[in-house]
Structure formats: structure tokens, C-alpha cells
Design a protein around this motif. Structure first.
Motif, PDB file in Angstrom:
ATOM      1  N   GLU A 213       0.784  -1.302   0.053  1.00 34.63           N
ATOM      2  CA  GLU A 213      -0.092  -0.023  -0.052  1.00 34.63           C
ATOM      3  C   GLU A 213       0.840   1.198   0.015  1.00 34.63           C
ATOM      4  O   GLU A 213       0.595   2.337  -0.495  1.00 34.63           O
ATOM      5  CB  GLU A 213      -0.929  -0.021   1.156  1.00 34.63           C
ATOM      6  CG  GLU A 213      -2.234  -1.108   1.178  1.00 34.63           C
ATOM      7  CD  GLU A 213      -2.943  -0.829  -0.105  1.00 34.63           C
ATOM      8  OE1 GLU A 213      -3.141  -1.526  -1.023  1.00 34.63           O
ATOM      9  OE2 GLU A 213      -3.689   0.452  -0.182  1.00 34.63           O
ATOM     10  N   ALA A 214       2.099   1.356   0.725  1.00 30.75           N
ATOM     11  CA  ALA A 214       2.921   2.326   0.971  1.00 30.75           C
ATOM     12  C   ALA A 214       3.447   2.537  -0.504  1.00 30.75           C
ATOM     13  O   ALA A 214       3.368   3.864  -1.081  1.00 30.75           O
ATOM     14  CB  ALA A 214       4.007   2.157   2.036  1.00 30.75           C
ATOM     15  N   PHE A 215       3.731   1.790  -1.223  1.00 27.67           N
ATOM     16  CA  PHE A 215       4.484   1.754  -2.714  1.00 27.67           C
ATOM     17  C   PHE A 215       3.176   2.207  -3.704  1.00 27.67           C
ATOM     18  O   PHE A 215       3.608   3.109  -4.396  1.00 27.67           O
ATOM     19  CB  PHE A 215       4.927   0.514  -3.288  1.00 27.67           C
ATOM     20  CG  PHE A 215       6.297   0.373  -2.329  1.00 27.67           C
ATOM     21  CD1 PHE A 215       7.397   1.262  -2.534  1.00 27.67           C
ATOM     22  CD2 PHE A 215       6.553  -0.947  -1.756  1.00 27.67           C
ATOM     23  CE1 PHE A 215       8.665   1.155  -2.131  1.00 27.67           C
ATOM     24  CE2 PHE A 215       7.935  -1.229  -1.322  1.00 27.67           C
ATOM     25  CZ  PHE A 215       8.953  -0.183  -1.294  1.00 27.67           C
ATOM     26  N   SER A 216       2.106   1.630  -3.445  1.00 25.58           N
ATOM     27  CA  SER A 216       1.179   2.022  -4.445  1.00 25.58           C
ATOM     28  C   SER A 216       0.284   3.405  -4.212  1.00 25.58           C
ATOM     29  O   SER A 216      -0.540   3.742  -4.852  1.00 25.58           O
ATOM     30  CB  SER A 216      -0.102   0.982  -4.525  1.00 25.58           C
ATOM     31  OG  SER A 216      -0.806   0.846  -3.212  1.00 25.58           O
ATOM     32  N   ARG A 217       0.789   4.161  -3.055  1.00 28.25           N
ATOM     33  CA  ARG A 217       0.132   5.492  -2.762  1.00 28.25           C
ATOM     34  C   ARG A 217       1.031   6.682  -2.868  1.00 28.25           C
ATOM     35  O   ARG A 217       0.991   7.573  -2.178  1.00 28.25           O
ATOM     36  CB  ARG A 217      -0.457   5.342  -1.304  1.00 28.25           C
ATOM     37  CG  ARG A 217      -1.617   4.371  -1.335  1.00 28.25           C
ATOM     38  CD  ARG A 217      -2.162   4.232   0.046  1.00 28.25           C
ATOM     39  NE  ARG A 217      -3.389   3.150   0.134  1.00 28.25           N
ATOM     40  CZ  ARG A 217      -4.330   3.453   1.251  1.00 28.25           C
ATOM     41  NH1 ARG A 217      -4.273   4.064   1.931  1.00 28.25           N
ATOM     42  NH2 ARG A 217      -5.268   2.197   1.075  1.00 28.25           N
ATOM     43  N   ASP A 218       2.213   6.431  -3.756  1.00 26.34           N
ATOM     44  CA  ASP A 218       3.166   7.324  -3.556  1.00 26.34           C
ATOM     45  C   ASP A 218       2.981   8.391  -4.814  1.00 26.34           C
ATOM     46  O   ASP A 218       3.260   7.859  -5.891  1.00 26.34           O
ATOM     47  CB  ASP A 218       4.518   6.507  -3.947  1.00 26.34           C
ATOM     48  CG  ASP A 218       5.763   7.494  -4.061  1.00 26.34           C
ATOM     49  OD1 ASP A 218       5.573   8.701  -3.422  1.00 26.34           O
ATOM     50  OD2 ASP A 218       6.875   7.032  -4.278  1.00 26.34           O
ATOM     51  N   GLY A 219       2.484   9.553  -4.440  1.00 25.42           N
ATOM     52  CA  GLY A 219       2.281  10.616  -5.332  1.00 25.42           C
ATOM     53  C   GLY A 219       0.737  10.681  -5.705  1.00 25.42           C
ATOM     54  O   GLY A 219       0.058   9.639  -5.595  1.00 25.42           O
ATOM     55  N   PRO A 220       0.469  11.820  -6.383  1.00 24.32           N
ATOM     56  CA  PRO A 220      -0.951  12.110  -6.583  1.00 24.32           C
ATOM     57  C   PRO A 220      -1.707  11.066  -7.475  1.00 24.32           C
ATOM     58  O   PRO A 220      -2.842  10.859  -7.351  1.00 24.32           O
ATOM     59  CB  PRO A 220      -0.975  13.476  -7.098  1.00 24.32           C
ATOM     60  CG  PRO A 220       0.106  14.063  -6.618  1.00 24.32           C
ATOM     61  CD  PRO A 220       1.335  12.811  -6.566  1.00 24.32           C
ATOM     62  N   TYR A 221      -1.042  10.713  -8.506  1.00 21.45           N
ATOM     63  CA  TYR A 221      -1.628   9.909  -9.608  1.00 21.45           C
ATOM     64  C   TYR A 221      -1.846   8.443  -8.930  1.00 21.45           C
ATOM     65  O   TYR A 221      -2.832   7.894  -9.009  1.00 21.45           O
ATOM     66  CB  TYR A 221      -0.809   9.707 -10.623  1.00 21.45           C
ATOM     67  CG  TYR A 221      -1.342   8.526 -11.624  1.00 21.45           C
ATOM     68  CD1 TYR A 221      -2.369   8.733 -12.284  1.00 21.45           C
ATOM     69  CD2 TYR A 221      -0.467   7.339 -11.727  1.00 21.45           C
ATOM     70  CE1 TYR A 221      -3.066   7.732 -13.110  1.00 21.45           C
ATOM     71  CE2 TYR A 221      -1.106   6.264 -12.644  1.00 21.45           C
ATOM     72  CZ  TYR A 221      -2.188   6.408 -13.208  1.00 21.45           C
ATOM     73  OH  TYR A 221      -2.646   5.539 -13.957  1.00 21.45           O
ATOM     74  N   ALA A 222      -1.017   7.970  -8.206  1.00 22.45           N
ATOM     75  CA  ALA A 222      -1.325   6.647  -7.549  1.00 22.45           C
ATOM     76  C   ALA A 222      -2.248   6.870  -6.623  1.00 22.45           C
ATOM     77  O   ALA A 222      -2.868   5.649  -6.438  1.00 22.45           O
ATOM     78  CB  ALA A 222       0.260   6.256  -6.811  1.00 22.45           C
ATOM     79  N   VAL A 223      -2.277   7.887  -5.604  1.00 18.80           N
ATOM     80  CA  VAL A 223      -3.357   7.992  -4.777  1.00 18.80           C
ATOM     81  C   VAL A 223      -4.815   7.983  -5.557  1.00 18.80           C
ATOM     82  O   VAL A 223      -5.754   7.194  -5.069  1.00 18.80           O
ATOM     83  CB  VAL A 223      -3.377   9.208  -3.844  1.00 18.80           C
ATOM     84  CG1 VAL A 223      -4.334   9.265  -3.106  1.00 18.80           C
ATOM     85  CG2 VAL A 223      -1.985   9.063  -3.052  1.00 18.80           C
ATOM     86  N   ALA A 224      -4.862   8.853  -6.476  1.00 17.31           N
ATOM     87  CA  ALA A 224      -6.009   8.838  -7.390  1.00 17.31           C
ATOM     88  C   ALA A 224      -6.276   7.486  -7.994  1.00 17.31           C
ATOM     89  O   ALA A 224      -7.499   6.983  -7.863  1.00 17.31           O
ATOM     90  CB  ALA A 224      -6.007   9.790  -8.334  1.00 17.31           C
ATOM     91  N   THR A 225      -5.291   6.883  -8.445  1.00 12.57           N
ATOM     92  CA  THR A 225      -5.841   5.401  -8.877  1.00 12.57           C
ATOM     93  C   THR A 225      -6.405   4.325  -7.809  1.00 12.57           C
ATOM     94  O   THR A 225      -7.219   3.753  -8.195  1.00 12.57           O
ATOM     95  CB  THR A 225      -4.390   4.837  -9.544  1.00 12.57           C
ATOM     96  OG1 THR A 225      -3.867   5.915 -10.537  1.00 12.57           O
ATOM     97  CG2 THR A 225      -4.644   3.463  -9.965  1.00 12.57           C
ATOM     98  N   GLN A 226      -5.940   4.342  -6.679  1.00  6.35           N
ATOM     99  CA  GLN A 226      -6.111   3.607  -5.603  1.00  6.35           C
ATOM    100  C   GLN A 226      -7.482   4.081  -5.226  1.00  6.35           C
ATOM    101  O   GLN A 226      -8.404   3.151  -4.999  1.00  6.35           O
ATOM    102  CB  GLN A 226      -5.124   3.496  -4.610  1.00  6.35           C
ATOM    103  CG  GLN A 226      -3.710   2.948  -4.752  1.00  6.35           C
ATOM    104  CD  GLN A 226      -3.823   1.671  -5.091  1.00  6.35           C
ATOM    105  OE1 GLN A 226      -4.557   0.695  -4.672  1.00  6.35           O
ATOM    106  NE2 GLN A 226      -3.387   1.024  -6.413  1.00  6.35           N
ATOM    107  N   LEU A 227      -7.788   5.333  -5.057  1.00  9.30           N
ATOM    108  CA  LEU A 227      -9.103   5.769  -4.698  1.00  9.30           C
ATOM    109  C   LEU A 227      -9.965   5.417  -5.708  1.00  9.30           C
ATOM    110  O   LEU A 227     -11.154   5.035  -5.122  1.00  9.30           O
ATOM    111  CB  LEU A 227      -8.987   7.283  -4.597  1.00  9.30           C
ATOM    112  CG  LEU A 227     -10.045   8.262  -3.936  1.00  9.30           C
ATOM    113  CD1 LEU A 227     -10.383   7.610  -2.395  1.00  9.30           C
ATOM    114  CD2 LEU A 227      -9.744   9.808  -3.769  1.00  9.30           C
TER     115      LEU A 227
END
Length: 446
Positions: free
Chosen positions: A376-390
Motif C-alpha cells: 500500500e505504501a508503494f502504491s500510494r506514492d504521489g497524486p496519480y497513484a493515490v487517485a488510482t487507488q481511490l
């Protein structure tokens, strides 16, 4: 991530346009009063960039026979632009956004489709304007349809030539007989070949409305200015003229193992063993996430030690789908040379039997949770990654699945894992797929 339920103090013109809904994990949720567009804000000023994403709550789950692949087809056509943003006017969406340094694209999946741009913060207004325009003004023309049909059929052909992708689709289509998860996201070939512009227009007019969408803005932006932009561009769009159709089809209870065999050119076989699993928001999905990680993540995982270390497989993967409706928990194993499908299936079953009987050890449980936290830490790194997970949490039915996920995982116990293994990983819920390679030429056997 700390939870917060505090409403921000906003200027009067903003609060007149938007209703604050709730907040969690630093993300604030608003509703545009005029048309019920959902808006999620997560200010992060670590870098001067911002991601703007529109998630439509429509995917292949919403498609019917004859229109399978419609969401993906529209993903292509919506880049043909509108009357304002088009190649003919020299204002194509790609060119306009890439000219200011944006990364822009779209994706389609079972429960959703999204359109996004990652761009310098000073150009956020441009992304908002373009997405609002194509929400209701996309050009869906016959001439564009034919050129994109060729592109999509080529894409489909490439997938057909990938044995593992074909095996994956075959298992889902065998496991689900009534529910639309039966359909591949790209659609069935005959539907792609024959769908009309009129059919796609009707699909667009049914699902692409503000009250069936969520806007996410992640990164370096001013909260009030961002909401004003959303109001200015999306506010004039009316809500859907009719309720967006609900998917009411439920998959009948499976009563017995199902099997499917895929034969095509290749060299090494593969096995996919899948079981019906609960929807994303069910607490049992958390325990299955932990179990999938414990089974196949890393060289200390049970399946790796029992199969790959013994030379039965070259690679293993396990996953518990987190979808809006019940999905699949599956194990995908690539056979080592000279190994049989039956042998690998038996070895997988031996491992699953130990979990059903004894559960996980505390060491395995702790390691799996650590691996999930790291992922989760790796996949939430940066605005695009956060938006993708969200975006995936929105599709699953509750965006707060993103902010509460790690807390949910932390609550999983060894007892929970053993219980879900006994409840879900049973023969009556199982679908087994085999990829059997066929030499593609006389020289392949040489």
C-alpha cells in the motif's frame, strides 16, 4: 493514516454550491448541489503537480449482450473529442493537455471507467474544463467508430494471443454464468464487430452524467479555487434525466466444481484455481486478502515453498478480487517443464487443505500484514497513484475503503483466515482452468 471528520471553513460562494458530506484519512467529500456530482479532495503540496480524475460508476458490469465492450469502446471514442476540443480544430484533448506537460489517459474495468490527467498545478483549470465538456458533449460519430473498431479488434487479437490472459478470461466466464462479470472488459468479438454508433450513444446517454460520477483532485491545489473550477464547469450540467439502471442480476449459487481448458500455441502450461469470493466491502474480503498474500507473496510463502521450491512451478500468483459484487479468489500457477496440470493442482490443494485445517501461523499472519502495508505504501506514492487507488475504492462502492483499508487488514486474525478458507475455498465454489500449450510449428518441438 489518521481519520478526520472535520469540515473545512470555506467561502460562502463555495458552500452555496457544495454540500460537505464527510471526511476520512485527510480526504474531504463534497456533493455539488445542482447535479449530485461527488467530489473528493486531498491536498498534498509535496510537489507542484495535481491529478484530476473523473471516475464513472460504469464498467463491463453494466453491459448487456450485444453491447459488451461498450464502456471500453467509449473510452476510445471520448478521446475523439467534442466540438470544442477536436483534432480538426487543432485542439485535440491529447494535444491540448500534453502541450502543458500533462500525462493523460483513461482506463476501463469491471465496475468503473476513469479519465485523468496528471499536470502542473497551474493548469488544473484546463483539465477540469475538458472533462466537464466531454462528460456530455462527446462526439460519437460513425467515421470515428470504424477507425476505433479496427484499433480495438487489433487489441483484442493481441489478447487472444496471450495464453495467460485468455486463461484468465476463460475462468471468469466459466465461473460466472449469469452475472455480467462473465463478459471480458474488452467485449466479445462479435459485439465489437457489430456495435453501432447509435448503440454506443444510447449507452453514453444512460451512464455518463454527473450524478453517476466522482471527481477526485489530488495534489498541490487550493481547496476553494478547485471547488470553484468544478462548479464553473460541471455545475451547468444537469443530472441524469432518468435513474441510472441498477445491476440486479445475482450469480446463482454454484453447486459443484467447474472446469475449462484453453489450448493454443505455446510451450509451458498453466493452472488457474478460482473460488467465488465476497464483494469488496465484506469484512471477509480482508481476511482473503491476507490469505492470498500469505500463500503466494515472496519466497517464504506457502505455495512458493511447496510448489516452486520443489520444481513444480516457475511462478505463482494469488489474488482476492475487491469488486462491487462477489468476485473470485484465485491462484495462478505457471508449470515448470515436464510437470503435469494434475500434479500442480494436487499440490495447490494440499496447501489449501493445510490452511483449512490449521490456518496460518502467527508468523505468517504478521508477515502477510507487513507485506500488505508495504504494498500500500508503494502504491500510494504521489497524486496519480493515490487517485488510482481511490478510484478502485469508488468503484467498489465506498471511497472510504481506501482510507480504512489498512485498519481493516490490521483487525484480521488467524482465526478469521482459517474461517474464510473453510467457508470459501471449497470444491462447490471452485472453477479450475488449464492452459494446455500446443506447439505452434514443427520447429517448436525441436
Amino acid at each position: 493514516m489518521q481519520l478526520s471528520e472535520t469540515a473545512q471553513v470555506l467561502p460562502e460562494d463555495v458552500t452555496e454550491a457544495f454540500a460537505f458530506v464527510e471526511a476520512s484519512g485527510g480526504i474531504e467529500a463534497y456533493r455539488l448541489r445542482s447535479n449530485n456530482l461527488h467530489v473528493l479532495l486531498l491536498p498534498e503540496a509535496a510537489a507542484p503537480v495535481v491529478t484530476f480524475m473523473v471516475t464513472y460508476r460504469v464498467g463491463s458490469r453494466n453491459e448487456t449482450t450485444g453491447l459488451t465492450g461498450a464502456t471500453h469502446f467509449l473510452e476510445h471514442l471520448m478521446f475523439k473529442g467534442t466540438e470544442r476540443f477536436s483534432k480538426e480544430r487543432g485542439t485535440s484533448i491529447f494535444n491540448v493537455l500534453q502541450r502543458v506537460g500533462a500525462q493523460v489517459n483513461a482506463t476501463t474495468w469491471l465496475d468503473r471507467t476513469n479519465y485523468y490527467a496528471l499536470l502542473p498545478r497551474e493548469h488544473l483549470a484546463l483539465a477540469v474544463e475538458i472533462e466537464a465538456d466531454r462528460m456530455r458533449n462527446a462526439r460519437i460519430r460513425e467515421e470515428d467508430l470504424e477507425s476505433e473498431r479496427t484499433v480495438i479488434l487489433n487489441e483484442l487479437d493481441r489478447g487472444e494471443n496471450e495464453p495467460l490472459r485468455k486463461l484468465y478470461h476463460a475462468v471468469w466466464s466459466t465461473a460466472f454464468m449469469a452475472h455480467p462479470y462473465h463478459h471480458p472488459t474488452i467485449g466479445w468479438r462479435s459485439d465489437v464487430e457489430h456495435v453501432s454508433a447509435e448503440g454506443l450513444r444510447h449507452f453514453y446517454d444512460t451512464f455518463y452524467w454527473p450524478d453517476n460520477a466522482t471527481v477526485s483532485i489530488i495534489g498541490d491545489f487550493d481547496r476553494s479555487e478547485a471547488l470553484r473550477l468544478v462548479h464553473r464547469h460541471f455545475g451547468p450540467i444537469p443530472p441524469a434525466p432518468a435513474p441510472v439502471p441498477e445491476v440486479y442480476t445475482r450469480e446463482p449459487e454454484q453447486r459443484g466444481e467447474r472446469c475449462i481448458v484453453v489450448r493454443q500455441a505455446g510451450r509451458l502450461g498453466a493452472v488457474m484455481v478460482a473460488f467465488k469470493s465476497p464483494p469488496a466491502l465484506d469484512p471477509d474480503a480482508d481476511a482473503l486478502d491476507v490469505l492470498a498474500t500469505a500463500l503466494a507473496t515472496g519466497k517464504n510463502s506457502r505455495l512458493y515453498r511447496h510448489l516452486t521450491d520443489r520444481g513444480l512451478t516457475t511462478h505463482l500468483y494469488a489474488n482476492a478480487s475487491r469488486l462491487r459484487d462477489p468476485g473470485l479468489f484465485f491462484i495462478l500457477a505457471m508449470l515448470a517443464p515436464d510437470q503435469t496440470h494434475a500434479g500442480v493442482e494436487a499440490a495447490i490443494e494440499e496447501v489449501l487443505d493445510t490452511v483449512r485445517r490449521d490456518g496460518l501461523t502467527e508468523t505468517e499472519l504478521a508477515r502477510a500484514k507487513n507485506q500488505l502495508r508495504a504494498r500500500e505504501a508503494f502504491s500510494r506514492d504521489g497524486p496519480y497513484a493515490v487517485a488510482t487507488q481511490l478510484n478502485e475504492a469508488i468503484a467498489a462502492g465506498d471511497w472510504k475503503l481506501y482510507t480504512t483499508y489498512l485498519d481493516r487488514i490490521e483487525r484480521v486474525t488467524a482465526t478469521d483466515v482459517r474461517r474464510v478458507a473453510q467457508a470459501y475455498l471449497v470444491e462447490d465454489r471452485r472453477t479450475v482452468g488449464r492452459y494446455v500449450p500446443i506447439p505452434d510449428s514443427p520447429t517448436a518441438d525441436a
